[in-house]
Scaffold this active site. Structure first.
Site, PDB file in Angstrom:
ATOM      1  N   SER A 178     -34.456   2.015  -8.599  1.00  0.00           N
ATOM      2  CA  SER A 178     -33.384   0.981  -8.803  1.00  0.00           C
ATOM      3  C   SER A 178     -32.068   1.144  -9.164  1.00  0.00           C
ATOM      4  O   SER A 178     -31.429   0.022  -9.123  1.00  0.00           O
ATOM      5  CB  SER A 178     -34.230  -0.211  -9.582  1.00  0.00           C
ATOM      6  OG  SER A 178     -34.448   0.586 -10.703  1.00  0.00           O
ATOM      7  N   THR A 195     -32.042  -3.124 -12.789  1.00  0.00           N
ATOM      8  CA  THR A 195     -30.783  -2.584 -13.140  1.00  0.00           C
ATOM      9  C   THR A 195     -30.837  -1.708 -14.708  1.00  0.00           C
ATOM     10  O   THR A 195     -31.436  -2.613 -15.494  1.00  0.00           O
ATOM     11  CB  THR A 195     -29.678  -3.557 -13.199  1.00  0.00           C
ATOM     12  OG1 THR A 195     -29.504  -3.982 -11.856  1.00  0.00           O
ATOM     13  CG2 THR A 195     -28.245  -3.282 -13.858  1.00  0.00           C
ATOM     14  N   THR A 215     -26.635   0.102 -10.836  1.00  0.00           N
ATOM     15  CA  THR A 215     -27.528  -0.354 -10.090  1.00  0.00           C
ATOM     16  C   THR A 215     -27.422  -0.010  -8.726  1.00  0.00           C
ATOM     17  O   THR A 215     -26.418   0.342  -8.237  1.00  0.00           O
ATOM     18  CB  THR A 215     -27.995  -1.688  -9.948  1.00  0.00           C
ATOM     19  OG1 THR A 215     -29.106  -2.420  -9.588  1.00  0.00           O
ATOM     20  CG2 THR A 215     -26.695  -2.633  -9.410  1.00  0.00           C
ATOM     21  N   ARG A 263     -24.148  -6.951   0.707  1.00  0.00           N
ATOM     22  CA  ARG A 263     -24.499  -7.965  -0.636  1.00  0.00           C
ATOM     23  C   ARG A 263     -24.032  -7.066  -1.679  1.00  0.00           C
ATOM     24  O   ARG A 263     -24.439  -5.859  -1.751  1.00  0.00           O
ATOM     25  CB  ARG A 263     -25.965  -8.344  -0.413  1.00  0.00           C
ATOM     26  CG  ARG A 263     -26.270  -9.222  -1.660  1.00  0.00           C
ATOM     27  CD  ARG A 263     -26.764  -8.473  -2.899  1.00  0.00           C
ATOM     28  NE  ARG A 263     -27.263  -9.043  -4.050  1.00  0.00           N
ATOM     29  CZ  ARG A 263     -27.469  -8.778  -5.059  1.00  0.00           C
ATOM     30  NH1 ARG A 263     -27.619  -7.540  -5.524  1.00  0.00           N
ATOM     31  NH2 ARG A 263     -27.986  -9.443  -6.221  1.00  0.00           N
ATOM     32  N   THR A 273     -29.587  -8.339 -16.199  1.00  0.00           N
ATOM     33  CA  THR A 273     -30.530  -7.860 -15.301  1.00  0.00           C
ATOM     34  C   THR A 273     -31.244  -8.636 -14.622  1.00  0.00           C
ATOM     35  O   THR A 273     -31.512  -9.754 -15.101  1.00  0.00           O
ATOM     36  CB  THR A 273     -31.323  -6.733 -15.808  1.00  0.00           C
ATOM     37  OG1 THR A 273     -32.277  -6.072 -14.683  1.00  0.00           O
ATOM     38  CG2 THR A 273     -32.307  -7.133 -16.889  1.00  0.00           C
ATOM     39  N   GLY A 274     -31.443  -8.582 -13.120  1.00  0.00           N
ATOM     40  CA  GLY A 274     -32.316  -9.647 -12.554  1.00  0.00           C
ATOM     41  C   GLY A 274     -31.551 -10.110 -11.445  1.00  0.00           C
ATOM     42  O   GLY A 274     -30.536  -9.468 -11.006  1.00  0.00           O
TER      43      GLY A 274
HETATM   44  N1  ASP Z   1     -28.829  -7.586 -11.002  1.00  0.00           N
HETATM   45  C1  ASP Z   1     -28.923  -6.730 -10.086  1.00  0.00           C
HETATM   46  C2  ASP Z   1     -28.381  -7.361  -8.720  1.00  0.00           C
HETATM   47  O1  ASP Z   1     -28.495  -8.341  -8.518  1.00  0.00           O
HETATM   48  C3  ASP Z   1     -30.455  -6.318  -9.819  1.00  0.00           C
HETATM   49  C4  ASP Z   1     -31.381  -5.806 -11.058  1.00  0.00           C
HETATM   50  O2  ASP Z   1     -31.173  -6.224 -12.008  1.00  0.00           O
HETATM   51  O3  ASP Z   1     -32.058  -4.975 -10.681  1.00  0.00           O
HETATM   52  O4  ASP Z   1     -27.955  -6.432  -7.788  1.00  0.00           O
END
Ligand code: ASP
Length: 325
Positions: free
Chosen positions: A82, A185, A203, A213, A236-237
């Site tokens: 990731s 991330t 990330t 994106r 993160t998320g």
């Molecule tokens: N925040 C990141 C994104 O939306 C993804 C992640 O946290 O893994 O690209």
């Protein structure tokens, strides 16, 4: 000349300022002494990353160097799916990377949609230090990196990522699942022995995302924000939800208003709860530190964890509290 009207206005402003300052100091002392130096990072991969950062911090180094070197450990981890070049690709099979960094003077730099570079965080730092800009994207970011001595890595995907992507292609269903490999991330925030804060975030973004994106991770104020007088936060998320509320900036402003780091993260998630989207399958995790070294986190769902490293706390993995069950 001060008229009665301006006097009343000025008195009201000073009273408001006094109460904000008072509540900020109150929350810091109520939350305990805090500690420094300290480094915090998201998810379990933060254990190894914090070790890298701690080498800098424990020898009196700068938080900025710590947060760069810390997340470089994760970017170099060929098993990490990731973060970095060995991560899962987008739906067309391309690995595109996002990163940002911010220091104690509000200097910041960022790259997004960057391909073929092993350490996007160091390119982000170079954007911060060598250009008048904050963010470079795609081909331009790659050209800037190559012009400044970074090496172009030519492989397309790691064998593990390639196998996972080919498996995904069989159904080609885009369904983010909370806490699994499609978003993890690393966000890192640190307070150094001199009392200065910095942060970093890097990330590969959501796996199997649409080509092009870009999420929250390279966006200052969304995935990362540092105000050396108040604190720092990282996220993160699912980035779309973090961008919608300017997540990390919101958390720092909540700490400025007197909330503890954990409470500030929870308040930001309350805002996310009002999202027009269905949040059932979306994870979001916030992590924050204040100027005194007090830290806290909050997540939307169960399963988010973070790692804290200080002299009192030997690189401990901590489960975050969460808002929804
Ligand atoms: N925040 C990141 C994104 O939306 C993804 C992640 O946290 O893994 O690209």
């Amino acid at each position: 000349m001060t008229t009665r009207r301006t006097f009343v206005k000025l008195s009201a402003m000073s009273a408001a300022l006094f109460s904000v300052t008072k509540s900020f100091s109150k929350s810091l002392s109520a939350a305990g002494e805090g500690t420094k130096p300290v480094v915090l990072s998201t998810w379990k991969h933060g254990v190894a990353a914090n070790e890298g950062a701690w080498k800098v911090l424990s020898s009196g180094g700068r938080a900025l160097d710590a947060v760069e070197q810390g997340v470089m450990v994760t970017e170099s981890d060929i098993k990490n799916l990731s973060v970095g070049l060995w991560a899962l690709p987008d739906r067309d099979g391309h690995v595109t990377l996002d990163a940002c960094i911010m220091d104690e003077k509000s200097n910041c730099g960022s790259v997004c949609f960057l391909q073929h570079i092993k350490h996007p965080i160091s390119v982000a730092r170079m954007v911060m230090e060598k250009t008048p800009h904050i963010m470079l994207a795609g081909e331009g970011a790659l050209k800037f990196a190559l012009d400044n001595g970074f090496t172009k890595e030519t492989f397309d995907r790691s064998p593990e990522a390639d196998a996972a992507w080919k498996e995904w292609l069989r159904k080609s269903e885009y369904k983010p699942i909370i806490n699994f490999e499609n978003h993890d991330t690393i966000g890192m925030i640190a307070l150094d022995a001199s009392g200065n804060l910095s942060g970093s975030c890097t990330t590969s973004g959501l796996s199997y995302k649409m080509h092009g994106r870009v999420g929250d991770s390279p966006i200052i104020g969304a995935s990362l924000f540092v105000d050396n007088e108040v604190g720092a936060a990282t996220a993160t998320g699912v980035g779309e939800e973090v961008i919608r509320i300017c997540g990390s900036h919101t958390i720092v402003e909540m700490m400025r208003a007197g909330h503890s780091p954990e409470e500030a993260c929870r308040i930001a998630l309350e805002r996310i709860k009002k999202s027009p989207k269905n949040l059932k399958d979306m994870q979001i995790g916030f992590l924050a530190i204040n100027k005194h070294g007090e830290s806290g986190a909050y997540a939307l769902h169960k399963g988010f964890n973070y790692v804290a490293y200080s002299a009192n706390n030997n690189n401990q993995l901590i489960d975050s509290k969460f808002l929804l069950d």
